[in-house]
Design a protein around this motif. Structure first.
Motif, PDB file in Angstrom:
ATOM      1  N   PRO A 137       0.811  -1.229   0.000  1.00  0.00           N
ATOM      2  CA  PRO A 137       0.000   0.000   0.000  1.00  0.00           C
ATOM      3  C   PRO A 137       0.840   1.274   0.000  1.00  0.00           C
ATOM      4  CG  PRO A 137      -0.016  -1.013   2.174  1.00  0.00           C
ATOM      5  CD  PRO A 137       0.684  -1.975   1.260  1.00  0.00           C
ATOM      6  N   ILE A 138       0.282   2.310  -0.620  1.00  0.00           N
ATOM      7  CA  ILE A 138       0.971   3.590  -0.800  1.00  0.00           C
ATOM      8  C   ILE A 138       0.007   4.718  -0.459  1.00  0.00           C
ATOM      9  CG2 ILE A 138       2.214   5.057  -2.442  1.00  0.00           C
ATOM     10  CD1 ILE A 138       2.325   2.408  -4.220  1.00  0.00           C
ATOM     11  N   GLY A 139       0.446   5.652   0.393  1.00  0.00           N
ATOM     12  CA  GLY A 139      -0.440   6.739   0.759  1.00  0.00           C
ATOM     13  C   GLY A 139       0.271   8.070   0.909  1.00  0.00           C
ATOM     14  N   VAL A 140      -0.507   9.142   0.823  1.00  0.00           N
ATOM     15  CA  VAL A 140       0.022  10.482   1.080  1.00  0.00           C
ATOM     16  C   VAL A 140      -0.659  11.045   2.319  1.00  0.00           C
ATOM     17  CG1 VAL A 140       0.612  10.961  -1.306  1.00  0.00           C
ATOM     18  CG2 VAL A 140      -1.655  11.582  -0.477  1.00  0.00           C
ATOM     19  N   LEU A 141       0.127  11.690   3.170  1.00  0.00           N
ATOM     20  CA  LEU A 141      -0.417  12.386   4.337  1.00  0.00           C
ATOM     21  C   LEU A 141      -0.680  13.821   3.909  1.00  0.00           C
ATOM     22  CD1 LEU A 141      -1.229  12.252   7.273  1.00  0.00           C
ATOM     23  CD2 LEU A 141       1.145  12.694   7.914  1.00  0.00           C
ATOM     24  N   ASN A 142      -1.939  14.129   3.705  1.00  0.00           N
ATOM     25  CA  ASN A 142      -2.332  15.395   3.082  1.00  0.00           C
ATOM     26  C   ASN A 142      -2.469  16.498   4.130  1.00  0.00           C
ATOM     27  OD1 ASN A 142      -3.043  17.153   1.062  1.00  0.00           O
ATOM     28  ND2 ASN A 142      -5.155  16.423   0.886  1.00  0.00           N
ATOM     29  N   ILE A 143      -1.318  17.020   4.540  1.00  0.00           N
ATOM     30  CA  ILE A 143      -1.255  18.039   5.589  1.00  0.00           C
ATOM     31  C   ILE A 143      -1.657  19.400   5.019  1.00  0.00           C
ATOM     32  CG2 ILE A 143       0.233  19.145   7.304  1.00  0.00           C
ATOM     33  CD1 ILE A 143       2.153  16.661   6.810  1.00  0.00           C
ATOM     34  N   ASN A 148      -3.689  18.397  -2.348  1.00  0.00           N
ATOM     35  CA  ASN A 148      -4.987  18.564  -3.015  1.00  0.00           C
ATOM     36  C   ASN A 148      -4.838  18.694  -4.526  1.00  0.00           C
ATOM     37  OD1 ASN A 148      -6.336  18.454  -0.598  1.00  0.00           O
ATOM     38  ND2 ASN A 148      -6.844  20.629  -0.502  1.00  0.00           N
ATOM     39  N   GLY A 149      -3.887  19.524  -4.947  1.00  0.00           N
ATOM     40  CA  GLY A 149      -3.688  19.723  -6.386  1.00  0.00           C
ATOM     41  C   GLY A 149      -3.256  18.440  -7.076  1.00  0.00           C
ATOM     42  N   LEU A 150      -2.365  17.696  -6.450  1.00  0.00           N
ATOM     43  CA  LEU A 150      -1.885  16.445  -7.045  1.00  0.00           C
ATOM     44  C   LEU A 150      -3.025  15.432  -7.142  1.00  0.00           C
ATOM     45  CD1 LEU A 150       1.406  14.596  -6.466  1.00  0.00           C
ATOM     46  CD2 LEU A 150      -0.716  13.369  -6.013  1.00  0.00           C
ATOM     47  N   LEU A 151      -3.822  15.302  -6.090  1.00  0.00           N
ATOM     48  CA  LEU A 151      -4.934  14.358  -6.109  1.00  0.00           C
ATOM     49  C   LEU A 151      -5.972  14.746  -7.157  1.00  0.00           C
ATOM     50  CD1 LEU A 151      -5.310  13.889  -2.250  1.00  0.00           C
ATOM     51  CD2 LEU A 151      -4.387  12.221  -3.861  1.00  0.00           C
ATOM     52  N   SER A 152      -6.194  16.044  -7.304  1.00  0.00           N
ATOM     53  CA  SER A 152      -7.126  16.521  -8.337  1.00  0.00           C
ATOM     54  C   SER A 152      -6.604  16.195  -9.727  1.00  0.00           C
ATOM     55  CB  SER A 152      -7.347  18.027  -8.201  1.00  0.00           C
ATOM     56  OG  SER A 152      -8.007  18.331  -6.999  1.00  0.00           O
ATOM     57  N   PHE A 153      -5.284  16.354  -9.916  1.00  0.00           N
ATOM     58  CA  PHE A 153      -4.690  16.024 -11.209  1.00  0.00           C
ATOM     59  C   PHE A 153      -4.843  14.537 -11.516  1.00  0.00           C
ATOM     60  CE2 PHE A 153      -1.033  14.278 -13.489  1.00  0.00           C
ATOM     61  CZ  PHE A 153      -1.189  14.906 -14.713  1.00  0.00           C
ATOM     62  N   VAL A 154      -4.593  13.689 -10.518  1.00  0.00           N
ATOM     63  CA  VAL A 154      -4.736  12.246 -10.723  1.00  0.00           C
ATOM     64  C   VAL A 154      -6.175  11.906 -11.102  1.00  0.00           C
ATOM     65  CG1 VAL A 154      -4.646   9.988  -9.585  1.00  0.00           C
ATOM     66  CG2 VAL A 154      -2.798  11.635  -9.221  1.00  0.00           C
ATOM     67  N   ASP A 155      -7.136  12.511 -10.415  1.00  0.00           N
ATOM     68  CA  ASP A 155      -8.544  12.273 -10.748  1.00  0.00           C
ATOM     69  C   ASP A 155      -8.869  12.780 -12.149  1.00  0.00           C
ATOM     70  OD1 ASP A 155      -9.067  11.050  -8.312  1.00  0.00           O
ATOM     71  OD2 ASP A 155      -9.667  12.925  -7.340  1.00  0.00           O
ATOM     72  N   HIS A 156      -8.250  13.893 -12.527  1.00  0.00           N
ATOM     73  CA  HIS A 156      -8.432  14.412 -13.895  1.00  0.00           C
ATOM     74  C   HIS A 156      -7.892  13.416 -14.923  1.00  0.00           C
ATOM     75  CE1 HIS A 156      -8.485  17.181 -17.285  1.00  0.00           C
ATOM     76  NE2 HIS A 156      -7.187  17.012 -17.452  1.00  0.00           N
ATOM     77  N   PRO A 165      -9.648   3.468 -13.338  1.00  0.00           N
ATOM     78  CA  PRO A 165     -10.206   3.532 -11.974  1.00  0.00           C
ATOM     79  C   PRO A 165      -9.565   2.499 -11.042  1.00  0.00           C
ATOM     80  CG  PRO A 165     -11.953   3.727 -13.595  1.00  0.00           C
ATOM     81  CD  PRO A 165     -10.710   3.374 -14.364  1.00  0.00           C
ATOM     82  N   ARG A 166      -9.213   1.341 -11.580  1.00  0.00           N
ATOM     83  CA  ARG A 166      -8.554   0.324 -10.768  1.00  0.00           C
ATOM     84  C   ARG A 166      -7.188   0.815 -10.284  1.00  0.00           C
ATOM     85  NH1 ARG A 166      -8.980  -5.393 -10.885  1.00  0.00           N
ATOM     86  NH2 ARG A 166     -10.237  -5.234 -12.778  1.00  0.00           N
ATOM     87  N   ALA A 167      -6.425   1.423 -11.197  1.00  0.00           N
ATOM     88  CA  ALA A 167      -5.102   1.926 -10.828  1.00  0.00           C
ATOM     89  C   ALA A 167      -5.205   3.100  -9.859  1.00  0.00           C
ATOM     90  CB  ALA A 167      -4.331   2.336 -12.073  1.00  0.00           C
ATOM     91  N   ARG A 168      -6.263   3.892  -9.981  1.00  0.00           N
ATOM     92  CA  ARG A 168      -6.443   5.046  -9.082  1.00  0.00           C
ATOM     93  C   ARG A 168      -6.516   4.609  -7.624  1.00  0.00           C
ATOM     94  NH1 ARG A 168      -6.439   8.046  -5.742  1.00  0.00           N
ATOM     95  NH2 ARG A 168      -7.428  10.097  -5.489  1.00  0.00           N
ATOM     96  N   LYS A 169      -7.032   3.421  -7.389  1.00  0.00           N
ATOM     97  CA  LYS A 169      -7.190   2.932  -6.019  1.00  0.00           C
ATOM     98  C   LYS A 169      -5.841   2.672  -5.340  1.00  0.00           C
ATOM     99  CE  LYS A 169     -11.633   0.665  -6.947  1.00  0.00           C
ATOM    100  NZ  LYS A 169     -12.336  -0.639  -6.988  1.00  0.00           N
ATOM    101  N   ILE A 170      -4.781   2.607  -6.121  1.00  0.00           N
ATOM    102  CA  ILE A 170      -3.452   2.348  -5.544  1.00  0.00           C
ATOM    103  C   ILE A 170      -3.036   3.479  -4.612  1.00  0.00           C
ATOM    104  CG2 ILE A 170      -0.985   2.121  -6.099  1.00  0.00           C
ATOM    105  CD1 ILE A 170      -1.841   0.765  -8.726  1.00  0.00           C
ATOM    106  N   LEU A 171      -3.386   4.705  -4.968  1.00  0.00           N
ATOM    107  CA  LEU A 171      -2.963   5.876  -4.184  1.00  0.00           C
ATOM    108  C   LEU A 171      -3.998   6.210  -3.116  1.00  0.00           C
ATOM    109  CD1 LEU A 171      -1.029   8.180  -3.619  1.00  0.00           C
ATOM    110  CD2 LEU A 171      -2.167   9.498  -5.424  1.00  0.00           C
ATOM    111  N   ILE A 172      -3.584   6.060  -1.865  1.00  0.00           N
ATOM    112  CA  ILE A 172      -4.437   6.324  -0.714  1.00  0.00           C
ATOM    113  C   ILE A 172      -4.091   7.712  -0.164  1.00  0.00           C
ATOM    114  CG2 ILE A 172      -4.979   5.537   1.631  1.00  0.00           C
ATOM    115  CD1 ILE A 172      -3.959   2.738   0.685  1.00  0.00           C
ATOM    116  N   SER A 173      -5.060   8.368   0.448  1.00  0.00           N
ATOM    117  CA  SER A 173      -4.766   9.657   1.080  1.00  0.00           C
ATOM    118  C   SER A 173      -5.559   9.789   2.375  1.00  0.00           C
ATOM    119  CB  SER A 173      -5.086  10.826   0.147  1.00  0.00           C
ATOM    120  OG  SER A 173      -6.472  10.879  -0.119  1.00  0.00           O
ATOM    121  N   ALA A 174      -5.003  10.554   3.297  1.00  0.00           N
ATOM    122  CA  ALA A 174      -5.673  10.847   4.561  1.00  0.00           C
ATOM    123  C   ALA A 174      -5.066  12.123   5.130  1.00  0.00           C
ATOM    124  CB  ALA A 174      -5.522   9.690   5.544  1.00  0.00           C
ATOM    125  N   THR A 175      -5.791  12.743   6.055  1.00  0.00           N
ATOM    126  CA  THR A 175      -5.326  14.012   6.623  1.00  0.00           C
ATOM    127  C   THR A 175      -4.667  13.837   7.988  1.00  0.00           C
ATOM    128  OG1 THR A 175      -7.529  14.416   7.541  1.00  0.00           O
ATOM    129  CG2 THR A 175      -7.052  15.353   5.374  1.00  0.00           C
TER     130      THR A 175
END
Length: 216
Positions: A137-143, A148-156, A165-175
């Motif tokens: 698993p891989i995640g970003v701590l979104n402090i 936000n900008g990077l996650l928006s770009f990935v969703d774009h 959509p399957r590959a998008r699930k690889i990147l996890i995020s939390a605050t």
């Protein structure tokens, strides 16, 4: 997390910035992440040295008497460029060798705020997961919304059909650190059926043929 299978995570690799001029919120969050790892009895793998957020995380983990391993290119140790590693240190010849060793020795990956180097490490691990080189698993701590900008770009990129959509699930995020570690422990890898056919063993002379319409 009742009813959810929890993966055993003993070592987490943290990618983050080495620049010392940081917002106090980033510094505090880095220390807190180290404290969370320590309290959960999780060891740290990181890029070595004591600069910036890297030093904050490693110091906090060591203070909780957990193992800290810094993997650092020999070039960075000349003239004490990045400071003394907090814990055991392994010197490698290249940046790529460093990243491969990080992947092999870690059970999961977390990215904190950082620059090009941090982003390179993050996306390299995501790409390798997509290619079924690892299933960790891989995640970003979104402090403070840093990612936000990077996650928006990935969703774009998903909307534009460059990322599935399957590959998008690889990147996890939390605050928060606790929430992120919980998500990493609950992560279930879903390999792409076609990409899962790839054989990455050293003895493989050629890779299985893939559908050229795959979006890598």
């Amino acid at each position: 997390m009742e009813g959810v299978s929890v993966r055993k995570i003993k070592k987490i690799c943290v990618f983050c910035g080495a620049n010392s001029r940081k917002d106090v919120a980033f510094v505090n969050a880095a220390f807190h992440l180290g404290e969370v790892l320590g309290k959960r009895k999780i060891d740290l793998v990181y890029g070595g040295g004591k600069l910036g957020l890297m030093g904050c995380v490693s110091t906090a983990v060591a203070q909780h008497e957990r193992q800290v391993l810094g993997i650092i290119p020999s070039a960075f140790t000349i003239n004490n460029l990045v400071g003394e590693t907090c814990g055991k240190e392994i010197k490698v010849a290249t940046m790529q060798e460093r990243l491969v060793m990080m992947m092999e020795l870690s059970d999961a990956f977390i990215a904190l705020p950082g620059g090009f180097g941090t982003l390179e490490e993050l996306f390299q691990m995501i790409s390798w997961a997509q290619l079924n080189i690892h299933n960790k698993p891989i995640g970003v701590l979104n402090i403070n919304g840093f990612f936000n900008g990077l996650l928006s770009f990935v969703d774009h990129a998903v909307k534009q059909e460059f990322i599935t959509p399957r590959a998008r699930k690889i990147l996890i995020s939390a605050t928060t650190a606790d929430e992120l570690v919980d998500k990493l422990q609950a992560f279930r890898f879903e390999p792409d059926p076609a990409l899962s056919k790839l054989k990455w063993s050293p003895s493989s002379s050629q890779k299985e043929k893939l559908d050229l319409t795959l979006r890598l």
